[in-house]
Design a protein around this motif. Structure first.
Motif, PDB file in Angstrom:
ATOM      1  N   LEU A   9      51.239  46.640  40.163  1.00  0.00           N
ATOM      2  CA  LEU A   9      51.825  45.997  38.980  1.00  0.00           C
ATOM      3  C   LEU A   9      51.177  44.632  38.821  1.00  0.00           C
ATOM      4  CD1 LEU A   9      54.024  46.257  36.807  1.00  0.00           C
ATOM      5  CD2 LEU A   9      55.509  44.984  38.303  1.00  0.00           C
ATOM      6  N   LEU A  10      50.548  44.439  37.669  1.00  0.00           N
ATOM      7  CA  LEU A  10      49.821  43.188  37.476  1.00  0.00           C
ATOM      8  C   LEU A  10      50.391  42.374  36.331  1.00  0.00           C
ATOM      9  CD1 LEU A  10      46.264  44.785  37.501  1.00  0.00           C
ATOM     10  CD2 LEU A  10      47.288  43.517  39.360  1.00  0.00           C
ATOM     11  N   GLN A  11      49.930  41.146  36.261  1.00  0.00           N
ATOM     12  CA  GLN A  11      50.249  40.335  35.084  1.00  0.00           C
ATOM     13  C   GLN A  11      49.333  40.808  33.960  1.00  0.00           C
ATOM     14  OE1 GLN A  11      52.620  38.003  34.654  1.00  0.00           O
ATOM     15  NE2 GLN A  11      53.258  38.864  36.621  1.00  0.00           N
ATOM     16  N   LEU A  12      49.688  40.386  32.770  1.00  0.00           N
ATOM     17  CA  LEU A  12      48.927  40.794  31.597  1.00  0.00           C
ATOM     18  C   LEU A  12      47.428  40.627  31.666  1.00  0.00           C
ATOM     19  CD1 LEU A  12      51.141  40.071  28.709  1.00  0.00           C
ATOM     20  CD2 LEU A  12      49.018  41.239  28.389  1.00  0.00           C
ATOM     21  N   ASP A  13      46.963  39.418  31.969  1.00  0.00           N
ATOM     22  CA  ASP A  13      45.519  39.184  31.926  1.00  0.00           C
ATOM     23  C   ASP A  13      44.750  39.907  33.011  1.00  0.00           C
ATOM     24  OD1 ASP A  13      46.449  36.041  30.756  1.00  0.00           O
ATOM     25  OD2 ASP A  13      45.417  37.565  29.579  1.00  0.00           O
ATOM     26  N   PRO A  14      45.222  39.868  34.254  1.00  0.00           N
ATOM     27  CA  PRO A  14      44.509  40.644  35.271  1.00  0.00           C
ATOM     28  C   PRO A  14      44.498  42.131  34.908  1.00  0.00           C
ATOM     29  CG  PRO A  14      46.083  39.180  36.330  1.00  0.00           C
ATOM     30  CD  PRO A  14      46.263  39.016  34.862  1.00  0.00           C
ATOM     31  N   PHE A  15      45.581  42.591  34.300  1.00  0.00           N
ATOM     32  CA  PHE A  15      45.609  43.999  33.904  1.00  0.00           C
ATOM     33  C   PHE A  15      44.486  44.287  32.921  1.00  0.00           C
ATOM     34  CE2 PHE A  15      47.406  48.100  33.094  1.00  0.00           C
ATOM     35  CZ  PHE A  15      47.139  48.361  31.764  1.00  0.00           C
ATOM     36  N   LEU A  16      44.330  43.425  31.938  1.00  0.00           N
ATOM     37  CA  LEU A  16      43.280  43.631  30.944  1.00  0.00           C
ATOM     38  C   LEU A  16      41.900  43.606  31.592  1.00  0.00           C
ATOM     39  CD1 LEU A  16      44.840  41.468  28.135  1.00  0.00           C
ATOM     40  CD2 LEU A  16      44.510  43.914  28.046  1.00  0.00           C
ATOM     41  N   ASN A  17      41.722  42.717  32.547  1.00  0.00           N
ATOM     42  CA  ASN A  17      40.426  42.661  33.225  1.00  0.00           C
ATOM     43  C   ASN A  17      40.153  43.939  34.001  1.00  0.00           C
ATOM     44  OD1 ASN A  17      40.023  40.107  32.299  1.00  0.00           O
ATOM     45  ND2 ASN A  17      40.878  39.124  34.111  1.00  0.00           N
ATOM     46  N   GLU A  18      41.172  44.404  34.704  1.00  0.00           N
ATOM     47  CA  GLU A  18      41.002  45.630  35.481  1.00  0.00           C
ATOM     48  C   GLU A  18      40.744  46.802  34.560  1.00  0.00           C
ATOM     49  OE1 GLU A  18      41.020  44.442  39.231  1.00  0.00           O
ATOM     50  OE2 GLU A  18      41.046  46.564  38.689  1.00  0.00           O
ATOM     51  N   LEU A  19      41.426  46.821  33.449  1.00  0.00           N
ATOM     52  CA  LEU A  19      41.244  47.919  32.491  1.00  0.00           C
ATOM     53  C   LEU A  19      39.810  47.942  31.989  1.00  0.00           C
ATOM     54  CD1 LEU A  19      42.632  50.133  30.865  1.00  0.00           C
ATOM     55  CD2 LEU A  19      43.067  48.482  29.096  1.00  0.00           C
ATOM     56  N   THR A  20      39.286  46.781  31.698  1.00  0.00           N
ATOM     57  CA  THR A  20      37.897  46.682  31.250  1.00  0.00           C
ATOM     58  C   THR A  20      36.958  47.237  32.303  1.00  0.00           C
ATOM     59  OG1 THR A  20      38.509  44.678  30.099  1.00  0.00           O
ATOM     60  CG2 THR A  20      36.174  45.103  30.354  1.00  0.00           C
TER      61      THR A  20
END
Lengths: 116, 103
Positions: free
Chosen positions: A3-14
């Motif tokens: 479970l990540l915060q918003l921005d790290p999630f977006l980075n990982e998704l990328t």
């Protein structure tokens, strides 16, 4: 499941999208959730407190799963970034094909196709 | 597994499905770059709607659908979804009201 915060999630998704370019799939799931158990929810409802719902977003590439939870205030920002990421990566889809694509039945701009 | 051929029908039915049972409805997207395919699925574990495509224009439509779902999910199923920019107007609607559990 991470479970990540918003921005790290977006980075990982990328990076997931980048890694699955040659082979592999990316799944993204969206679900509404209040992140509390049923008991807590019932308690909140009877106490008259408004139950706060958030949007749970999960992404996986088959091997690793990441997730994040977005509330109403972050949702617009997340939405904008998410859209950008998708647009940047979904380049393998075909551009307007000739008429023999029956799937494009929904598309009405078909006849403008530039095939001479 | 029901594959819907018309995009508009898919959107319409997914929104209905969500409004009927917001707590168990989920929206799944699967993208394969190597095959150039995109598949969308909306299910409430009783009924399932799917849409598949390999067209870039459908990706654009999907983005709009994503927006719709985000709005519905974070603000509650009664949020006003006008499918385009009308969504931003929902900010005028008060945040917490109407977000309680459906009786």
């Amino acid at each position: 499941m991470v479970l990540l915060q918003l921005d790290p999630f977006l980075n990982e998704l990328t990076s997931m999208f980048e890694q699955s370019t040659e082979k592999g799939t990316v799944w993204v799931t969206l679900k509404r959730s209040s992140l509390k158990s049923k008991v807590q929810r019932n308690k909140m409802a009877t106490a008259g407190e408004p139950v706060e719902y958030r949007c749970l977003i999960r992404a996986t590439n088959g091997k690793k799963t990441i997730s994040t939870s977005v509330g109403a205030k972050d949702h617009q920002r997340f939405q904008a970034s998410y859209t950008t990421i998708l647009k940047a990566h979904m380049t393998a889809l075909k551009k307007r094909e000739r008429k023999d694509k029956k799937k494009a039945a929904g598309a009405d701009k078909k006849e403008g196709s530039k095939k001479p | 597994m029901v594959y819907i051929t018309s995009w508009d029908e898919f959107v319409e039915r997914s929104a209905q499905l969500f409004r009927a049972d917001p707590d168990s409805t989920r929206y799944v997207m699967k993208y394969r770059h190597c095959d150039g395919k995109l598949v969308l699925k909306v299910t409430d574990d009783k009924e399932c709607l799917k849409f598949k495509t390999d067209q870039a224009q459908d990706a654009k439509k999907m983005e709009k659908l994503n927006n719709i779902f985000f709005t519905l999910m974070s603000r509650g199923p009664d949020a006003d979804v006008s499918e385009v920019t009308g969504k931003e107007q929902t900010e005028a609607q008060s945040g917490k009201k109407g977000r309680g559990r459906k009786q």
